[in-house]
Design a protein around this motif. Structure first.
Motif, short mmCIF file in Angstrom:
data_model
loop_
_atom_site.label_atom_id
_atom_site.label_comp_id
_atom_site.label_asym_id
_atom_site.label_seq_id
_atom_site.Cartn_x
_atom_site.Cartn_y
_atom_site.Cartn_z
N ARG A 135 0.83 -1.21 0.00
CA ARG A 135 0.00 0.00 0.00
C ARG A 135 0.86 1.26 0.00
O ARG A 135 0.51 2.27 -0.62
N PRO A 147 3.00 2.12 -4.12
CA PRO A 147 2.24 1.66 -5.29
C PRO A 147 3.00 1.79 -6.61
O PRO A 147 2.71 1.06 -7.56
N THR A 195 -11.22 -5.32 -14.94
CA THR A 195 -9.78 -5.10 -14.85
C THR A 195 -9.00 -6.20 -15.55
O THR A 195 -8.04 -5.94 -16.29
N ALA A 247 -5.34 -2.46 -8.40
CA ALA A 247 -4.64 -1.21 -8.69
C ALA A 247 -3.28 -1.48 -9.33
O ALA A 247 -2.86 -0.77 -10.25
N ASP A 303 -3.67 -2.27 -13.02
CA ASP A 303 -3.92 -1.07 -13.83
C ASP A 303 -2.68 -0.19 -13.93
O ASP A 303 -2.42 0.41 -14.98
N ARG A 304 -1.92 -0.10 -12.85
CA ARG A 304 -0.83 0.88 -12.77
C ARG A 304 0.43 0.43 -13.51
O ARG A 304 1.22 1.26 -13.95
N PRO A 340 -8.21 -4.64 -3.48
CA PRO A 340 -8.04 -3.39 -4.23
C PRO A 340 -6.60 -3.10 -4.61
O PRO A 340 -6.34 -2.49 -5.66
N LEU A 341 -5.65 -3.55 -3.81
CA LEU A 341 -4.24 -3.33 -4.14
C LEU A 341 -3.81 -4.15 -5.34
O LEU A 341 -3.03 -3.69 -6.18
#
Length: 505
Positions: free
Chosen positions: A376, A379, A464, A424, A427-428, A420-421
């Motif tokens: 977290r 990121p 996703t 994310a 996507d990142r 959620p991590l």
């Protein structure tokens, strides 16, 4: 780890001077007469060089009076000349020529002092100069190599100078700096630097500083697969571990030893040697003893990361409490990104295909939350995110093994906020194939738990993963892993998921 460089290496015989002319040259440089001495080679006494390097009976340094005056000759290389060598911006051709001449002059002066058996104080200034230069730029490292500096430095490992730890510390430093350049590394290897450093370690086992710098030198010399094998074959692994054992309270020895083992363990054949020499236990003990040194701890984790790919060594690390040690350091140093990256890499390697490792991480109070917290907090760090996703994926497999844990791995990971991590990270970091594979693998493994799967769907996991499919259509490995994750999320076969992807594309 290959390093690009320019320049060429010349042999020891191409220095461009002869020992017979060295007396006349020294007379010109310092403007003083020089008396004939039976221990100094000259036209009338060429035999003085016979066995001068290896004769133990000649261990006492000769000609103290001349030696005292030699110190004055060191001032020939002025401070202005040194400033030219280290000047910025890049030097023009005349300045480069001046640098080459200055380096050759320094090497030649040092060589004369060594063959005449002058005390170390007569050439320590020149040795320090070479140390400073080789730490500066590739241009200077190559200039020292071309001037025959490596051959001259290797003479210092022989008697009588081989009994001078202060001299050998500086030579090891120079070798460390020179090994940063690929051409210099090749020359060091060819002329026997590895064997020389190991012999110094064996001769001076109680010299802490020398052991530390020698370990550092071996670390840089181990930048090629050939040298890793050579160091192991010549007993370097055992020597490094013995140095760490002998000097357990010295942080520099421990850090440089861990770093060298980290590098040597890249070679799969060396991992079993390190295991047999109790290398894993030594590293874990070093980390436990120096818990406040985050740099040392990171280097230790780097070594464990490589070593844990060897199953017997992984078992040794787990038996020594390696996971607890790593998690304790992560808690103590919450803001050390580099250390956390290496810690998570080591944890991933330790729990991979190891039920003992998974249970150990799960049962350590606060262990999994520490991993999620690191994920977290960083990121944007691709390497750390990739390692953490690998940990999540490996832990989720534990549910399929019916391991004796109070709460299902997948359930606990979801409670800690992993879902959620993961999404994310997917996507990142679309360009990282490794990370994309690990996230999709984690999603696929977590989906075996019905409640966790529904939670992922509600978080938008289906869309996703579809995006990852479209993004990585040309990467067969990522595409296949993402397709498996999508089929798990939708409770469909791979063919059905492929048809769904085709319509979306």
């Amino acid at each position: 780890m290959d390093r690009s460089s320019t320049g060429s290496r010349r042999t020891r015989n191409s220095w461009g001077f002869s020992l017979i002319r060295s007396n006349n040259r020294a007379q010109t440089e310092v403007n003083r007469p020089r008396r004939e001495d039976s221990s100094i080679p000259s036209q009338n006494n060429p035999g003085a060089l016979d066995n001068v390097e290896n004769d133990p009976s000649s261990s006492n340094f000769h000609n103290q009076a001349v030696a005292t005056r030699i110190i004055a000759a060191q001032q020939v290389v002025s401070n202005e000349s040194i400033s030219v060598v280290l000047s910025r911006p890049p030097l023009k051709t005349p300045q480069l020529d001046k640098i080459g001449a200055l380096v050759r002059k320094t090497v030649r002066s040092m060589h004369n002092s060594i063959i005449h058996r002058y005390p170390p104080r007569c050439f320590m200034a020149e040795l320090s100069r070479l140390e400073k230069w080789t730490d500066d730029t590739d241009r200077l490292r190559e200039a020292v190599t071309s001037a025959g500096g490596i051959s001259v430095l290797l003479l210092l490992f022989k008697l009588p100078y081989g009994n001078e730890p202060e001299v050998l510390v500086k030579v090891c430093n120079i070798f460390t700096f020179m090994a940063r350049n690929a051409n210099c590394l090749e020359a060091l290897t060819a002329e026997g630097a590895i064997n020389a450093v190991l012999s110094a370690m064996k001769r001076h086992v109680h010299q802490t500083k020398l052991q530390a710098r020698a370990c550092n030198s071996l670390n840089n010399l181990a930048m090629t697969e050939e040298n890793r094998a050579k160091i192991a074959h010549e007993g370097g692994i055992v020597q490094i571990i013995e140095a760490m054992t002998q000097h357990g309270n010295d942080a520099e020895v421990q850090a440089n030893g861990c770093n060298a083992i980290w590098n040597l363990a890249i070679c799969s054949g060396n991992r079993s040697r390190i295991c047999k020499a109790n290398g894993a236990q030594t590293i874990v003990q070093a980390m436990s003893r120096h818990m406040d040194d985050s740099a040392l701890f990171g280097e230790g984790c780097g070594a464990l990361w490589n070593l844990a790919d060897h199953p017997p060594t992984r078992t040794n690390i787990l038996g020594e409490g390696g996971i607890n040690v790593i998690l304790t350091a992560m808690k103590r140093h919450p803001n050390e990104l580099m250390m956390h990256r290496l810690c998570c890499g080591a944890l991933e390697s330790l729990i991979n295909d190891s039920d003992i490792g998974r249970v150990a991480l799960f049962k350590r109070i606060g262990g999994i939350p520490l991993v999620i917290a690191a994920m977290r907090a960083n990121p944007e760090d691709e390497e750390l995110q990739s390692a953490c996703c690998g940990i999540v994926s490996s832990l989720a497999v534990g549910d399929l093994m019916n391991l004796a844990v109070p709460v299902a791995f997948s359930t606990y990971l979801a409670q800690c906020g992993a879902i959620p991590l993961l999404l994310a990270a997917l996507d990142r970091h679309p360009s990282s194939s490794k990370l994309q594979c690990r996230v999709c693998s984690a999603i696929s493994n977590l989906s075996y738990d019905r409640a966790v799967k529904e939670a992922m769907i509600s978080e938008g996991a289906v869309d996703t993963v579809k995006g990852a499919l479209l993004q990585n259509a040309g990467d067969a490995v990522v595409f296949g892993t993402a397709l498996m994750a999508l089929s798990q999320l939708n409770d469909t076969s791979l063919n059905s998921s492929l048809e769904l992807y085709s319509r979306a594309a």
